[in-house]
Design an enzyme around this catalytic site. Structure first.
Site, PDB file in Angstrom:
ATOM      1  N   SER A 190      46.159  12.438  22.638  1.00 10.47           N
ATOM      2  CA  SER A 190      46.315  12.923  21.873  1.00 10.47           C
ATOM      3  C   SER A 190      45.153  12.701  20.786  1.00 10.47           C
ATOM      4  O   SER A 190      44.428  13.566  21.221  1.00 10.47           O
ATOM      5  CB  SER A 190      47.664  11.788  21.349  1.00 10.47           C
ATOM      6  OG  SER A 190      47.999  12.381  20.133  1.00 10.47           O
ATOM      7  N   ASP A 342      56.803  18.320  21.732  1.00 12.74           N
ATOM      8  CA  ASP A 342      55.287  17.388  20.566  1.00 12.74           C
ATOM      9  C   ASP A 342      55.002  18.432  19.928  1.00 12.74           C
ATOM     10  O   ASP A 342      54.713  20.132  20.454  1.00 12.74           O
ATOM     11  CB  ASP A 342      54.430  17.435  22.034  1.00 12.74           C
ATOM     12  CG  ASP A 342      52.971  17.053  21.498  1.00 12.74           C
ATOM     13  OD1 ASP A 342      53.708  16.531  20.522  1.00 12.74           O
ATOM     14  OD2 ASP A 342      52.337  16.848  22.235  1.00 12.74           O
ATOM     15  N   HIS A 372      55.707  13.987  23.460  1.00  4.78           N
ATOM     16  CA  HIS A 372      54.339  12.918  22.759  1.00  4.78           C
ATOM     17  C   HIS A 372      54.064  11.828  23.358  1.00  4.78           C
ATOM     18  O   HIS A 372      55.404  11.232  22.907  1.00  4.78           O
ATOM     19  CB  HIS A 372      54.056  13.422  21.596  1.00  4.78           C
ATOM     20  CG  HIS A 372      52.759  13.340  20.729  1.00  4.78           C
ATOM     21  ND1 HIS A 372      51.363  14.167  21.459  1.00  4.78           N
ATOM     22  CD2 HIS A 372      52.679  12.347  20.120  1.00  4.78           C
ATOM     23  CE1 HIS A 372      50.608  13.617  21.177  1.00  4.78           C
ATOM     24  NE2 HIS A 372      50.343  12.107  20.152  1.00  4.78           N
TER      25      HIS A 372
END
Ligand SMILES: *[C@@H]1O[C@H](CO)[C@@H](O)[C@H](O)[C@H]1NC(C)=O
Ligand SMILES: *[C@@H]1O[C@H](CO)[C@@H](O)[C@H](O)[C@H]1NC(C)=O
Ligand SMILES: *[C@@H]1O[C@H](CO)[C@@H](O)[C@H](O)[C@H]1NC(C)=O
Length: 402
Positions: A190, A342, A372
């Site tokens: 991320s 995501d 995610h």
């Protein structure tokens, strides 16, 4: 106090019940678990926003408080010695295999996710991931805790990350930990994936740094902040774990204290006039596979609406996708993992395309039923299978390629 706690619990239950009705895509495994996880996330987020409106505490303070409940101590086991220390004044957690090794070891530097506002190597999920990496690869793992927003805004996170990497790449440090200078990886998920990508670009293109990165592994990374209206941001606007609204709110906190920026990002009108030439690097009509762009219409960016002048917006360290072709050519073997559900999916896809276009070596793994942040929920109480699957894919790829 007991009354207050009961009230909070009651409020939580009501909110949870409201949020449990969010539809989860049909191909997602462990539906019930994911529904609960998503409802908890939405409920916490909603409570945070309520608290902020009422004036009890800021949204990010509330969420940080919840995240901190999940912190672990550095716990050694029979295979690995785990210690918390600092590299270049940045806190790191070190995982050192106990077994004597005849040859120098491989090493992985890990940068955690958390939208620059949250997260730590101390979280159960990241601690488990790094421990498993050290164990399965018989490698030295360094997990770094860069400073967090909003107390520390951009580029503090990048500066801390590169400081840790440069510190580690020194001959005397590699020697101290018995690391092979030709077998070093930088990874992250991320927001940490963005830091890993930016650090790798910097290290590979810096002639003053002697030892280079052998591979980089980017797990559902964030790779650009200039276009907030990519197809994946539209499709997953109200997605699992992270919504477009929350992502923009946190990005706003990370970049600036001026709320005008957050408002402008919501409307995708945050970029200045002089940024027009950068949009070719995130032009999804060219960089995304047909399957992912066919249902969407491209809108030319509207520039200069707010005349918000913030260097970070045009900085390649914030948006590694803005690197030139020649900078990308110097990149090492790259592993990119993307998830279907995501908002950041297209960031990963576009980086894959750009790397392929310049002939850089890239391996792309797309998880069709992925969402995610799954790595953060693979440990108790969730034991999320998706997170465990991503962990196994990542570690086995590293084992074969580092
Ligand atoms: C993006 O690509 C399309 C062609 O698919 C082109 O018409 C458009 O001008 C491009 N926009 C930018 C900003 O590069
Ligand atoms: C931004 O700057 C441009 C050029 O300097 C100007 O034409 C425009 O009116 C400005 N926009 C706002 C919202 O101030
Ligand atoms: C925020 O930025 C806008 C656009 O640059 C500016 O007009 C406004 O005065 C700023 N607000 C604050 C509180 O600094």
């Amino acid at each position: 106090m007991t009354g207050f706690k009961a009230l909070c619990l009651g409020l939580f239950c009501v909110l949870f019940a409201i949020h449990i009705h969010m539809p989860i895509p049909s191909n997602i495994e462990e539906r019930w678990k994911v529904t609960a996880l998503d409802a908890i996330t939405r409920t916490c987020s909603f409570m945070g926003i309520c608290f902020e409106h009422i004036g009890i505490m800021k949204y990010e303070e509330f969420i940080s408080m919840i995240f901190r409940l999940d912190h672990t101590q550095p716990l050694s086991d029979e295979h690995i010695t785990v210690t918390d220390t600092a590299f270049a004044d940045v806190p790191v957690r070190l995982y050192l295999p106990k077994r004597k090794s005849e040859t120098p070891r491989r090493a992985v530097i890990y940068l955690h996710g958390g939208a620059y506002c949250f997260g730590s190597f101390k979280h159960t999920g990241f601690d488990f991931l790094n421990r498993e990496t050290a164990k399965k690869l018989d490698a030295v793992v360094v997990a770094a805790d860069y400073r967090l927003a909003p107390q520390h805004r951009s580029p503090a996170q990048f500066e801390d990350s590169i400081a840790v990497v440069k510190f580690f790449l020194q001959d005397k440090i590699l020697m101290k930990y018995g690391v092979d200078p030709t077998r070093i990886c930088v990874s992250g998920d991320s927001a940490g994936g963005r830091l890993a990508a930016a650090v790798t670009q910097q290290v590979q293109n810096d002639l003053e740094i002697k030892h280079k990165i052998k591979v980089q592994a980017l797990l559902y990374p964030s790779l650009q902040i200039i276009d907030s209206y990519l197809p994946s941001l539209r499709e997953n606007e109200n997605g699992i774990i992270i919504t477009r609204e929350i992502a923009i709110k946190l990005l706003g906190l990370y970049l600036s204290e001026n709320k005008t920026l957050t408002e402008a990002m919501r409307r995708n009108q945050h970029m200045p006039l002089e940024s027009r030439h950068l949009f070719k690097f995130v032009n999804w009509t060219i960089l995304l596979p047909k399957k992912y762009r066919k249902d969407h219409v491209y809108y030319e960016p509207i520039l200069g609406r707010t005349n918000f002048s913030l260097p970070a917006l045009m900085d390649v360290r914030e948006s590694p996708l803005l690197a030139s072709d020649s900078q990308l050519q110097n990149l090492p073997l790259t592993y990119i993992l993307t998830c279907q559900y995501d908002i950041l999916r297209d960031d990963g896809f576009m980086y894959v395309s750009r790397l392929q276009n310049v002939g850089a070596q890239v391996v792309h793994e797309h998880i069709e039923d992925g969402f995610h942040g799954a790595l953060s929920y693979m440990t108790p109480p969730f034991y999320l299978q998706l997170g465990l699957r991503i962990k196994d894919k990542y570690i086995s790829w590293l084992n074969n390629n580092l």
